[in-house]
Design a protein around this motif. Structure first.
Motif, PDB file in Angstrom:
ATOM      1  N   LYS A 136      31.806  12.560  -2.823  1.00  0.00           N
ATOM      2  CA  LYS A 136      30.678  11.788  -2.269  1.00  0.00           C
ATOM      3  C   LYS A 136      30.955  10.292  -2.479  1.00  0.00           C
ATOM      4  CE  LYS A 136      28.089  15.313  -1.075  1.00  0.00           C
ATOM      5  NZ  LYS A 136      26.680  15.561  -0.962  1.00  0.00           N
ATOM      6  N   PRO A 137      30.272   9.438  -1.698  1.00  0.00           N
ATOM      7  CA  PRO A 137      30.515   7.990  -1.816  1.00  0.00           C
ATOM      8  C   PRO A 137      30.025   7.401  -3.143  1.00  0.00           C
ATOM      9  CG  PRO A 137      29.392   8.533   0.248  1.00  0.00           C
ATOM     10  CD  PRO A 137      29.367   9.762  -0.607  1.00  0.00           C
ATOM     11  N   PHE A 138      30.624   6.273  -3.489  1.00  0.00           N
ATOM     12  CA  PHE A 138      30.151   5.427  -4.583  1.00  0.00           C
ATOM     13  C   PHE A 138      29.502   4.213  -3.926  1.00  0.00           C
ATOM     14  CE2 PHE A 138      33.954   7.482  -6.445  1.00  0.00           C
ATOM     15  CZ  PHE A 138      33.347   8.128  -7.511  1.00  0.00           C
ATOM     16  N   VAL A 139      28.293   3.850  -4.363  1.00  0.00           N
ATOM     17  CA  VAL A 139      27.569   2.754  -3.722  1.00  0.00           C
ATOM     18  C   VAL A 139      26.796   1.916  -4.738  1.00  0.00           C
ATOM     19  CG1 VAL A 139      27.314   3.929  -1.495  1.00  0.00           C
ATOM     20  CG2 VAL A 139      25.517   4.167  -3.228  1.00  0.00           C
ATOM     21  N   TYR A 140      26.491   0.714  -4.303  1.00  0.00           N
ATOM     22  CA  TYR A 140      25.580  -0.183  -5.004  1.00  0.00           C
ATOM     23  C   TYR A 140      24.371  -0.353  -4.097  1.00  0.00           C
ATOM     24  CZ  TYR A 140      23.693  -4.643  -6.702  1.00  0.00           C
ATOM     25  OH  TYR A 140      22.883  -5.643  -7.180  1.00  0.00           O
ATOM     26  N   VAL A 141      23.176  -0.234  -4.654  1.00  0.00           N
ATOM     27  CA  VAL A 141      21.938  -0.433  -3.899  1.00  0.00           C
ATOM     28  C   VAL A 141      21.243  -1.671  -4.443  1.00  0.00           C
ATOM     29  CG1 VAL A 141      19.696   0.547  -3.274  1.00  0.00           C
ATOM     30  CG2 VAL A 141      21.682   2.049  -3.497  1.00  0.00           C
ATOM     31  N   GLY A 142      20.913  -2.600  -3.555  1.00  0.00           N
ATOM     32  CA  GLY A 142      20.238  -3.820  -3.976  1.00  0.00           C
ATOM     33  C   GLY A 142      19.163  -4.220  -2.990  1.00  0.00           C
ATOM     34  N   MET A 143      18.472  -5.309  -3.337  1.00  0.00           N
ATOM     35  CA  MET A 143      17.496  -5.897  -2.426  1.00  0.00           C
ATOM     36  C   MET A 143      17.693  -7.405  -2.421  1.00  0.00           C
ATOM     37  SD  MET A 143      13.844  -6.312  -4.348  1.00  0.00           S
ATOM     38  CE  MET A 143      13.485  -7.712  -3.331  1.00  0.00           C
TER      39      MET A 143
ATOM     40  N   ASN B 162      14.524  -2.116   7.053  1.00  0.00           N
ATOM     41  CA  ASN B 162      14.434  -3.580   7.023  1.00  0.00           C
ATOM     42  C   ASN B 162      13.851  -4.168   8.293  1.00  0.00           C
ATOM     43  OD1 ASN B 162      15.604  -3.634   4.484  1.00  0.00           O
ATOM     44  ND2 ASN B 162      17.662  -3.682   5.312  1.00  0.00           N
ATOM     45  N   PRO B 163      13.255  -5.371   8.222  1.00  0.00           N
ATOM     46  CA  PRO B 163      12.846  -6.100   7.013  1.00  0.00           C
ATOM     47  C   PRO B 163      11.521  -5.560   6.482  1.00  0.00           C
ATOM     48  CG  PRO B 163      12.251  -7.383   8.936  1.00  0.00           C
ATOM     49  CD  PRO B 163      12.933  -6.123   9.441  1.00  0.00           C
ATOM     50  N   MET B 164      11.171  -6.017   5.267  1.00  0.00           N
ATOM     51  CA  MET B 164       9.923  -5.570   4.642  1.00  0.00           C
ATOM     52  C   MET B 164       9.424  -6.631   3.668  1.00  0.00           C
ATOM     53  SD  MET B 164      11.440  -2.658   2.104  1.00  0.00           S
ATOM     54  CE  MET B 164      12.850  -2.203   3.076  1.00  0.00           C
TER      55      MET B 164
ATOM     56  N   GLU C 221       7.379  -6.606  -2.273  1.00  0.00           N
ATOM     57  CA  GLU C 221       7.012  -5.427  -3.060  1.00  0.00           C
ATOM     58  C   GLU C 221       7.589  -4.149  -2.446  1.00  0.00           C
ATOM     59  OE1 GLU C 221       5.755  -5.153  -6.084  1.00  0.00           O
ATOM     60  OE2 GLU C 221       5.660  -7.345  -6.200  1.00  0.00           O
ATOM     61  N   GLY C 222       7.570  -4.074  -1.130  1.00  0.00           N
ATOM     62  CA  GLY C 222       8.139  -2.916  -0.451  1.00  0.00           C
ATOM     63  C   GLY C 222       9.628  -2.793  -0.703  1.00  0.00           C
ATOM     64  N   ALA C 223      10.326  -3.926  -0.687  1.00  0.00           N
ATOM     65  CA  ALA C 223      11.772  -3.909  -0.924  1.00  0.00           C
ATOM     66  C   ALA C 223      12.085  -3.507  -2.361  1.00  0.00           C
ATOM     67  CB  ALA C 223      12.368  -5.274  -0.608  1.00  0.00           C
ATOM     68  N   LYS C 224      11.279  -3.995  -3.317  1.00  0.00           N
ATOM     69  CA  LYS C 224      11.483  -3.616  -4.718  1.00  0.00           C
ATOM     70  C   LYS C 224      11.360  -2.111  -4.890  1.00  0.00           C
ATOM     71  CE  LYS C 224       9.205  -5.384  -8.126  1.00  0.00           C
ATOM     72  NZ  LYS C 224       8.262  -6.109  -8.994  1.00  0.00           N
ATOM     73  N   GLU C 225      10.334  -1.530  -4.279  1.00  0.00           N
ATOM     74  CA  GLU C 225      10.114  -0.085  -4.382  1.00  0.00           C
ATOM     75  C   GLU C 225      11.189   0.697  -3.625  1.00  0.00           C
ATOM     76  OE1 GLU C 225       6.112   0.764  -3.101  1.00  0.00           O
ATOM     77  OE2 GLU C 225       5.268  -0.672  -4.543  1.00  0.00           O
ATOM     78  N   MET C 226      11.545   0.221  -2.435  1.00  0.00           N
ATOM     79  CA  MET C 226      12.516   0.939  -1.619  1.00  0.00           C
ATOM     80  C   MET C 226      13.894   0.934  -2.272  1.00  0.00           C
ATOM     81  SD  MET C 226      13.304   2.850   0.829  1.00  0.00           S
ATOM     82  CE  MET C 226      11.722   2.910   1.623  1.00  0.00           C
ATOM     83  N   GLU C 227      14.251  -0.138  -2.976  1.00  0.00           N
ATOM     84  CA  GLU C 227      15.541  -0.189  -3.679  1.00  0.00           C
ATOM     85  C   GLU C 227      15.639   0.981  -4.654  1.00  0.00           C
ATOM     86  OE1 GLU C 227      17.819  -2.854  -7.060  1.00  0.00           O
ATOM     87  OE2 GLU C 227      16.111  -3.731  -6.018  1.00  0.00           O
ATOM     88  N   VAL C 228      14.574   1.209  -5.421  1.00  0.00           N
ATOM     89  CA  VAL C 228      14.551   2.295  -6.400  1.00  0.00           C
ATOM     90  C   VAL C 228      14.554   3.643  -5.696  1.00  0.00           C
ATOM     91  CG1 VAL C 228      13.193   3.368  -8.245  1.00  0.00           C
ATOM     92  CG2 VAL C 228      13.406   0.876  -8.128  1.00  0.00           C
ATOM     93  N   GLU C 229      13.706   3.800  -4.684  1.00  0.00           N
ATOM     94  CA  GLU C 229      13.604   5.081  -3.967  1.00  0.00           C
ATOM     95  C   GLU C 229      14.924   5.454  -3.280  1.00  0.00           C
ATOM     96  OE1 GLU C 229      11.035   7.234  -4.063  1.00  0.00           O
ATOM     97  OE2 GLU C 229      10.205   5.841  -5.522  1.00  0.00           O
ATOM     98  N   LEU C 230      15.557   4.453  -2.671  1.00  0.00           N
ATOM     99  CA  LEU C 230      16.824   4.698  -1.987  1.00  0.00           C
ATOM    100  C   LEU C 230      17.898   5.133  -2.985  1.00  0.00           C
ATOM    101  CD1 LEU C 230      18.210   4.655   0.758  1.00  0.00           C
ATOM    102  CD2 LEU C 230      18.580   2.198   0.461  1.00  0.00           C
ATOM    103  N   ALA C 231      17.962   4.456  -4.128  1.00  0.00           N
ATOM    104  CA  ALA C 231      18.940   4.811  -5.162  1.00  0.00           C
ATOM    105  C   ALA C 231      18.705   6.241  -5.652  1.00  0.00           C
ATOM    106  CB  ALA C 231      18.871   3.817  -6.327  1.00  0.00           C
TER     107      ALA C 231
END
Length: 111
Positions: free
Chosen positions: A38-45, A83-85, A88-98
């Motif tokens: 599986k891929p290795f990734v970095y998730v950010g906002m 995107n875009p958002m 607060e939405g981006a902060k939450e989505m970063e965690v949810e996506l990870a």
């Protein structure tokens, strides 16, 4: 006339990392359920365009070490739909996506 804040200019983004990132003990410890292949990734906002943010990582500007050393490319197919958002939405989505990517067996580092 007062300027209105740009409420929806934040982005989540995902950077593909080369497989040498697995050599870092902290990365391995953060991904006990990683599935081989599986891929290795970095998730950010970011409040920037993800392309600009990726370039800054690679240049060492407010960079995550794993992205600076192992970042290959952005994976817009994984994040563009969100995107875009607002901030607060981006902060939450970063965690949810990870979390979601880890549940798929990906190796994930989240900012």
């Amino acid at each position: 006339m007062p300027r209105r804040p740009r409420a929806h200019h934040y982005h989540v983004y995902v950077v593909e990392l080369d497989d040498r990132v697995w050599n870092h003990a902290r990365f391995r410890a953060a991904n006990p359920a990683y599935q081989l292949g599986k891929p290795f990734v970095y998730v950010g906002m970011t409040g920037l365009d993800p392309d600009i943010r990726f370039d800054k990582h690679k240049a060492g500007i407010q960079a995550n070490r794993y992205v600076q050393e192992h970042g290959l490319r952005l994976l817009p197919q994984v994040y563009e739909v969100y995107n875009p958002m607002p901030y607060e939405g981006a902060k939450e989505m970063e965690v949810e996506l990870a979390i979601g990517l880890r549940e798929k067996g990906w190796g994930v580092w989240q900012a």
